[in-house]
Design a protein around this motif. Structure first.
Motif, PDB file in Angstrom:
ATOM      1  N   UNK A 193       0.835  -1.206   0.000  1.00 40.27           N
ATOM      2  CA  UNK A 193       0.000   0.000   0.000  1.00 40.27           C
ATOM      3  C   UNK A 193       0.871   1.259   0.000  1.00 40.27           C
ATOM      4  N   UNK A 194       1.940   1.242   0.806  1.00 37.96           N
ATOM      5  CA  UNK A 194       2.844   2.395   0.865  1.00 37.96           C
ATOM      6  C   UNK A 194       3.465   2.653  -0.506  1.00 37.96           C
ATOM      7  N   UNK A 195       3.899   1.578  -1.154  1.00 37.69           N
ATOM      8  CA  UNK A 195       4.493   1.706  -2.495  1.00 37.69           C
ATOM      9  C   UNK A 195       3.495   2.327  -3.477  1.00 37.69           C
ATOM     10  N   UNK A 196       2.254   1.855  -3.443  1.00 38.69           N
ATOM     11  CA  UNK A 196       1.242   2.365  -4.373  1.00 38.69           C
ATOM     12  C   UNK A 196       0.904   3.828  -4.090  1.00 38.69           C
ATOM     13  N   UNK A 197       0.854   4.196  -2.816  1.00 38.56           N
ATOM     14  CA  UNK A 197       0.562   5.588  -2.469  1.00 38.56           C
ATOM     15  C   UNK A 197       1.683   6.502  -2.954  1.00 38.56           C
ATOM     16  N   UNK A 198       2.925   6.083  -2.748  1.00 39.45           N
ATOM     17  CA  UNK A 198       4.057   6.898  -3.218  1.00 39.45           C
ATOM     18  C   UNK A 198       4.055   7.021  -4.738  1.00 39.45           C
ATOM     19  N   UNK A 199       3.645   5.965  -5.415  1.00 38.91           N
ATOM     20  CA  UNK A 199       3.587   6.006  -6.880  1.00 38.91           C
ATOM     21  C   UNK A 199       2.543   7.023  -7.347  1.00 38.91           C
ATOM     22  N   UNK A 200       1.452   7.141  -6.604  1.00 39.31           N
ATOM     23  CA  UNK A 200       0.371   8.037  -7.004  1.00 39.31           C
ATOM     24  C   UNK A 200       0.573   9.472  -6.506  1.00 39.31           C
ATOM     25  N   UNK A 201       1.142   9.612  -5.306  1.00 33.99           N
ATOM     26  CA  UNK A 201       1.243  10.934  -4.692  1.00 33.99           C
ATOM     27  C   UNK A 201       2.654  11.497  -4.674  1.00 33.99           C
ATOM     28  N   UNK A 202       3.652  10.643  -4.937  1.00 37.78           N
ATOM     29  CA  UNK A 202       5.036  11.081  -4.870  1.00 37.78           C
ATOM     30  C   UNK A 202       5.758  10.439  -3.704  1.00 37.78           C
ATOM     31  N   UNK A 203       7.073  10.276  -3.831  1.00 36.23           N
ATOM     32  CA  UNK A 203       7.868   9.594  -2.803  1.00 36.23           C
ATOM     33  C   UNK A 203       7.806  10.303  -1.465  1.00 36.23           C
ATOM     34  N   UNK A 204       7.593  11.628  -1.475  1.00 38.08           N
ATOM     35  CA  UNK A 204       7.591  12.400  -0.231  1.00 38.08           C
ATOM     36  C   UNK A 204       6.298  12.270   0.555  1.00 38.08           C
ATOM     37  N   UNK A 205       5.309  11.589   0.010  1.00 37.92           N
ATOM     38  CA  UNK A 205       4.003  11.507   0.670  1.00 37.92           C
ATOM     39  C   UNK A 205       4.080  10.772   2.008  1.00 37.92           C
ATOM     40  N   UNK A 206       4.909   9.737   2.071  1.00 37.48           N
ATOM     41  CA  UNK A 206       5.039   8.952   3.301  1.00 37.48           C
ATOM     42  C   UNK A 206       6.510   8.769   3.629  1.00 37.48           C
ATOM     43  N   UNK A 207       6.877   9.066   4.885  1.00 39.44           N
ATOM     44  CA  UNK A 207       8.247   8.885   5.349  1.00 39.44           C
ATOM     45  C   UNK A 207       8.370   7.549   6.082  1.00 39.44           C
ATOM     46  N   UNK A 208       9.561   6.950   6.010  1.00 40.13           N
ATOM     47  CA  UNK A 208       9.820   5.666   6.649  1.00 40.13           C
ATOM     48  C   UNK A 208      11.012   5.784   7.589  1.00 40.13           C
ATOM     49  N   UNK A 209      10.890   5.146   8.753  1.00 42.43           N
ATOM     50  CA  UNK A 209      12.009   5.083   9.694  1.00 42.43           C
ATOM     51  C   UNK A 209      12.130   3.645  10.194  1.00 42.43           C
ATOM     52  N   UNK A 210      13.283   3.016   9.958  1.00 41.22           N
ATOM     53  CA  UNK A 210      13.481   1.635  10.391  1.00 41.22           C
ATOM     54  C   UNK A 210      13.322   1.530  11.916  1.00 41.22           C
ATOM     55  N   UNK A 211      12.455   0.626  12.326  1.00 36.39           N
ATOM     56  CA  UNK A 211      12.218   0.416  13.749  1.00 36.39           C
ATOM     57  C   UNK A 211      11.096   1.268  14.319  1.00 36.39           C
ATOM     58  N   UNK A 212      10.719   2.336  13.612  1.00 32.36           N
ATOM     59  CA  UNK A 212       9.653   3.213  14.092  1.00 32.36           C
ATOM     60  C   UNK A 212       8.375   3.081  13.269  1.00 32.36           C
ATOM     61  N   UNK A 213       8.527   2.952  11.961  1.00 33.60           N
ATOM     62  CA  UNK A 213       7.356   2.797  11.112  1.00 33.60           C
ATOM     63  C   UNK A 213       7.226   3.888  10.070  1.00 33.60           C
ATOM     64  N   UNK A 214       6.015   4.450   9.964  1.00 36.97           N
ATOM     65  CA  UNK A 214       5.722   5.407   8.909  1.00 36.97           C
ATOM     66  C   UNK A 214       5.060   6.654   9.490  1.00 36.97           C
ATOM     67  N   UNK A 215       5.163   7.747   8.736  1.00 34.79           N
ATOM     68  CA  UNK A 215       4.377   8.933   9.049  1.00 34.79           C
ATOM     69  C   UNK A 215       4.130   9.699   7.758  1.00 34.79           C
ATOM     70  N   UNK A 216       3.090  10.530   7.792  1.00 32.55           N
ATOM     71  CA  UNK A 216       2.735  11.328   6.618  1.00 32.55           C
ATOM     72  C   UNK A 216       3.828  12.344   6.348  1.00 32.55           C
ATOM     73  N   UNK A 217       4.210  12.467   5.087  1.00 30.58           N
ATOM     74  CA  UNK A 217       5.284  13.387   4.730  1.00 30.58           C
ATOM     75  C   UNK A 217       4.894  14.848   4.874  1.00 30.58           C
ATOM     76  N   UNK A 218       3.599  15.138   4.837  1.00 28.78           N
ATOM     77  CA  UNK A 218       3.121  16.508   4.993  1.00 28.78           C
ATOM     78  C   UNK A 218       2.348  16.609   6.292  1.00 28.78           C
TER      79      UNK A 218
END
Length: 222
Positions: A193-218
């Protein structure tokens, strides 16, 4: 506009799909209740066109379960059951409109457009984050003012990230919120899902941190 058509007759279904597309309506066709529920979980639809005579389940029962999943989805029943008792049962059972076969495709298209207009006129929760505008209830999304097509689960994922207000969200939390505790999912479902969202909205849409998870880029606007 994207519409889910649930019609078990292949010939009638193909005719409706072709006719509505001429009126600018994108139609996804399901022949059974099982197919319809699977499509609803994976896609965002602006309206449902439902035939009551399905081979695997009663149409009114399907309507109830789809309403539970998406309470404000506009529903138009399309059926050969023309008795007033059937019409009343359908409307009282949660349908917004009722059209009896045979019908004119021009009228069907006009009724669908009217249903969606009324739904979009209701007050709706809106998430605004950077260039993204998202309506979780309707599933509608815009990026820099341009409409973007997101699946229902992509919308839910973005809404959960937005509600975290800049905090990191773990994959396990997202899995539980999006799929529930009882539904079996693959270990990389969230990553897909994260991959598909980045493909549609741009790589900056969701940030990733190893061990912490994800957060919205904006950051969502308050």
């Amino acid at each position: 506009m994207r519409v889910l058509l649930v019609e078990d007759d292949e010939l009638i279904g193909k005719g409706i799909v072709a006719g509505l597309r001429k009126h600018g309506i994108e139609v996804h066709h399901a022949c059974t209740a099982h197919e319809a529920e699977a499509m609803q979980k994976e896609n965002t639809f602006h309206a449902l066109v439902l035939d009551l005579g399905l081979p695997d389940r009663d149409g009114m029962d399907l309507l109830a379960s789809m309403r539970a999943f998406e309470p404000h989805l506009p529903v138009l029943i399309l059926t050969a059951r023309d008795a007033i008792e059937h019409r009343l049962k359908g409307l009282h059972g949660g349908a917004d409109d009722y059209v009896v076969k045979p019908f004119d495709l021009r009228e069907l298209a006009a009724r669908l457009h009217a249903l969606v207009r009324r739904t979009q006129g209701r007050a709706a929760q809106v998430i605004v984050a950077g260039p993204l505008r998202l309506e979780p209830e309707s599933g509608l999304a815009w990026l820099h003012g341009e409409s973007v097509t997101l699946s229902r689960r992509e919308v839910d994922l973005l809404a959960h990230l937005a509600s975290a207000d800049g905090r990191w969200v773990s994959p396990d939390f997202l899995n539980e919120r999006i799929y529930g505790l009882c539904e079996e999912v693959s270990s990389n479902a969230i990553n897909v899902h994260i991959h598909n969202i980045r493909r549609k909205l741009g790589a900056e849409a969701i940030e990733t941190s190893r061990g912490l998870g994800y957060r919205l880029g904006w950051r969502p606007s308050s």
